[in-house]
Every structure is written in C-alpha cells, then in structure tokens.
Design an enzyme around this catalytic site. Sequence first.
Site, mmCIF file in Angstrom:
data_model
loop_
_atom_site.group_PDB
_atom_site.id
_atom_site.type_symbol
_atom_site.label_atom_id
_atom_site.label_comp_id
_atom_site.label_asym_id
_atom_site.label_seq_id
_atom_site.Cartn_x
_atom_site.Cartn_y
_atom_site.Cartn_z
ATOM 1 N N SER A 157 0.859 -1.191 0.000
ATOM 2 C CA SER A 157 0.000 0.000 0.000
ATOM 3 C C SER A 157 0.886 1.229 0.000
ATOM 4 C CB SER A 157 -0.860 -0.009 1.268
ATOM 5 O OG SER A 157 -1.472 1.245 1.482
ATOM 6 N N TYR A 176 -2.525 -0.738 10.538
ATOM 7 C CA TYR A 176 -2.491 -1.225 9.151
ATOM 8 C C TYR A 176 -1.252 -0.684 8.440
ATOM 9 C CZ TYR A 176 -3.866 -1.453 4.183
ATOM 10 O OH TYR A 176 -3.897 -1.677 2.830
HETATM 11 N N1 LIG Z 1 -8.657 -1.194 -1.188
HETATM 12 C C1 LIG Z 1 -7.629 -0.386 -1.098
HETATM 13 O O1 LIG Z 1 -7.761 0.847 -1.157
HETATM 14 C C2 LIG Z 1 -6.241 -0.930 -0.936
HETATM 15 C C3 LIG Z 1 -5.169 -0.027 -1.024
HETATM 16 C C4 LIG Z 1 -3.872 -0.518 -0.863
HETATM 17 C C5 LIG Z 1 -3.667 -1.850 -0.638
HETATM 18 N N2 LIG Z 1 -4.733 -2.697 -0.548
HETATM 19 C C6 LIG Z 1 -4.432 -4.091 -0.275
HETATM 20 O O2 LIG Z 1 -5.022 -4.916 -1.238
HETATM 21 C C7 LIG Z 1 -5.291 -6.197 -0.674
HETATM 22 C C8 LIG Z 1 -6.724 -6.568 -1.006
HETATM 23 O O3 LIG Z 1 -7.564 -5.604 -0.388
HETATM 24 P P1 LIG Z 1 -9.046 -5.291 -0.874
HETATM 25 O O4 LIG Z 1 -9.151 -3.827 -1.013
HETATM 26 O O5 LIG Z 1 -9.414 -6.172 -2.003
HETATM 27 O O6 LIG Z 1 -9.820 -5.679 0.468
HETATM 28 P P2 LIG Z 1 -11.104 -6.559 0.749
HETATM 29 O O7 LIG Z 1 -12.126 -6.355 -0.298
HETATM 30 O O8 LIG Z 1 -11.410 -6.242 2.167
HETATM 31 O O9 LIG Z 1 -10.557 -8.066 0.607
HETATM 32 C C9 LIG Z 1 -9.641 -8.566 1.517
HETATM 33 C C10 LIG Z 1 -9.375 -10.003 1.132
HETATM 34 O O10 LIG Z 1 -8.390 -10.527 2.032
HETATM 35 C C11 LIG Z 1 -8.916 -11.720 2.582
HETATM 36 N N3 LIG Z 1 -8.385 -12.020 3.905
HETATM 37 C C12 LIG Z 1 -8.434 -11.283 5.030
HETATM 38 N N4 LIG Z 1 -7.838 -11.938 6.044
HETATM 39 C C13 LIG Z 1 -7.412 -13.117 5.542
HETATM 40 C C14 LIG Z 1 -6.737 -14.241 6.070
HETATM 41 N N5 LIG Z 1 -6.382 -14.311 7.368
HETATM 42 N N6 LIG Z 1 -6.450 -15.279 5.256
HETATM 43 C C15 LIG Z 1 -6.792 -15.255 3.949
HETATM 44 N N7 LIG Z 1 -7.471 -14.233 3.397
HETATM 45 C C16 LIG Z 1 -7.767 -13.172 4.185
HETATM 46 C C17 LIG Z 1 -10.421 -11.511 2.627
HETATM 47 O O11 LIG Z 1 -11.087 -12.739 2.801
HETATM 48 P P3 LIG Z 1 -12.506 -12.843 3.571
HETATM 49 O O12 LIG Z 1 -13.570 -12.531 2.559
HETATM 50 O O13 LIG Z 1 -12.535 -14.249 4.056
HETATM 51 O O14 LIG Z 1 -12.476 -11.835 4.688
HETATM 52 C C18 LIG Z 1 -10.624 -10.875 1.267
HETATM 53 O O15 LIG Z 1 -10.635 -11.844 0.272
HETATM 54 C C19 LIG Z 1 -5.024 -6.060 0.818
HETATM 55 O O16 LIG Z 1 -3.758 -6.592 1.137
HETATM 56 C C20 LIG Z 1 -5.040 -4.570 1.035
HETATM 57 O O17 LIG Z 1 -4.278 -4.181 2.148
HETATM 58 C C21 LIG Z 1 -6.005 -2.282 -0.706
#
Ligand SMILES: NC(=O)c1ccc[n+]([C@@H]2O[C@H](COP(=O)([O-])OP(=O)(O)OC[C@H]3O[C@@H](n4cnc5c(N)ncnc54)[C@H](OP(=O)(O)O)[C@@H]3O)[C@@H](O)[C@H]2O)c1
Length: 241
Positions: free
Chosen positions: A126, A139
């Site tokens: 991130s 985070y």
């Molecule tokens: N959205 C943003 O603005 C943003 C920005 C920078 C970086 N990111 C990074 O991008 C990645 C994906 O985020 P997203 O935005 O797609 O978030 P999201 O929609 O909240 O999805 C998070 C994913 O991670 C999974 N997860 C959480 N804890 C887990 C565990 N212990 N074991 C396996 N899977 C787990 C969730 O599974 P469940 O459905 O089972 O909870 C879900 O599939 C993350 O690493 C996040 O930090 C996101």
Amino acid sequence: MKIEGKTVLVTGANRGIGQALVTEALSRGAARVYAGTRQPLAHPDARVTPLNLDVTDAAQIRAAAESIESLDILVNNAGIALYDDLSERAALEQHLAVNLFGTYGVTQAFLPLLTGSQGVIVNNVSTMALAPFPFTPAYAISKAAAFNLTQSLRALLAGRGVRVHAALTGPTDTDMTRGFDIPKASPESVARAIFDGVENDEEDIFPDPMSASIADSWRNGAVKAMERENAAFVTAAPTAA
Ligand SMILES: NC(=O)c1ccc[n+]([C@@H]2O[C@H](COP(=O)([O-])OP(=O)(O)OC[C@H]3O[C@@H](n4cnc5c(N)ncnc54)[C@H](OP(=O)(O)O)[C@@H]3O)[C@@H](O)[C@H]2O)c1
C-alpha cells in the site's frame, strides 16, 4: 514474465482486488489460477482451483503448498485494515498476523516451487507503507513491514532467479475502503495495472492514479538508490537465504 500459460496463486481471492486479479489472470491466458480463500469458493472457469487458505493458519498453508505441483506467480494479496489509534497492542498484532506474517508464511511455503520455476512474487502492499494514514496506523505499520520484507526478499532471492514485486496500491473501491469518501480506482483497473507491472518487470508497481503520481519520485529517489546499493551487498556475497 508473461501471464499467459502460467500458474498463478492469489490469496484473498474471493472479493475485492483479489477477485479482480483472478479474473485478470484468466483473461491474460493463465493456465491455472489457484484462488486462496477462507471460505469454499465456486468458480465457473475450469482453470480455477480453489484453495482453502487462511494466511494465518500454518497447517492450511502447508497443506496448500503440498497440494500444488508447480507455481510461477504468487500474489500475496490477502489483507485486513481496521480503524485503530495505536492504544491497543492487540490491533497491531492482528494486522501484523495477516499482512506481515501471512505474507511471510505463504511466501516461505511456496518458495521451493517458485525457485524451481524461476518465478515471481507480488506483494500487494500500500502507499501507506510509505506514508501512513493516521486513522489506520496499525495497518500502515503492517504494510510498511510487508514492504520492507518485500525489499529484502527481492535482494535475497535475486540470485535464485525469483523476482519480487511490490504493488504500492492506492485507494481502491473495495469493502476495505467503504466509508472513505475519496477518489478510488476500480479493483479491475488495479488488477490490470499489477499484471502490467509484472509483465513489464517493474519492481515497484504503482497501479492506480494516486499511487502513480509518486512513482517517478520514488523510482528516481535517494531511498530507492539506497535500496539498490544495499541489495548489491547480497549479490556480491550470496548467503544461505
Ligand atoms: N482497497 C484499497 O484501497 C487498498 C489499497 C492498498 C492496498 N490494498 C491491499 O489490497 C489487498 C486486497 O484488499 P481489498 O481492497 O481487495 O480488500 P477486501 O475487499 O477487504 O478483501 C480482503 C481479502 O483478504 C482476505 N483475507 C483477510 N484476512 C485473511 C486471512 N487471514 N487469510 C486469507 N485471506 C484473508 C479476505 O477474505 P474474507 O472474505 O474471508 O475476509 C478478502 O478476500 C489487501 O492486502 C489490502 O491491504 C487495498
């Protein structure tokens, strides 16, 4: 590294950016996509193999690694982001367990396969690894640690032919950012840009307009130059990494 014909594993594959990465890998012609999820997943494309994979569960990680014969690309995407104010140590530990140690554990488990294939690791970190947002400091700390892990792995694994990329992702429209009224990129566009970055061999990938605005200054900056200088020590004197 072209995605076409390759075997890809995405963690956190059931929603958000992870789901979009699965779709994008398939549309680029991946031969097999392992979709790591905490709940059972059904996918209409026969090239998708669901994997039971909570990244904090050592037994599940081990079982997942044993169930796969070869792997070209590991995308450590699973992550959590919760509001906190650093008053509770537990919140920090919870973020580190998933975002740092989850990434570490999955990477270590699949490293033999990735070494065998001269493969690629992509860690979805991130922009908060570089600049925290003070509403989610735990985070941000976990992502800074995961980015630093990425940089060390990059240096340590270069000699084994494994490329290690960081996606320094900015605000993306997923469940994670629901409640933040700010401009956000679509998960589909972020997934495209992440795989573009892998195919174009960009070490640090800035996959959305917000992160892209700092890409040049990062890539040409003093800190990046220092990362390369430090990495050269490993290349010069390989250790048992
Ligand atoms: N959205 C943003 O603005 C943003 C920005 C920078 C970086 N990111 C990074 O991008 C990645 C994906 O985020 P997203 O935005 O797609 O978030 P999201 O929609 O909240 O999805 C998070 C994913 O991670 C999974 N997860 C959480 N804890 C887990 C565990 N212990 N074991 C396996 N899977 C787990 C969730 O599974 P469940 O459905 O089972 O909870 C879900 O599939 C993350 O690493 C996040 O930090 C996101």
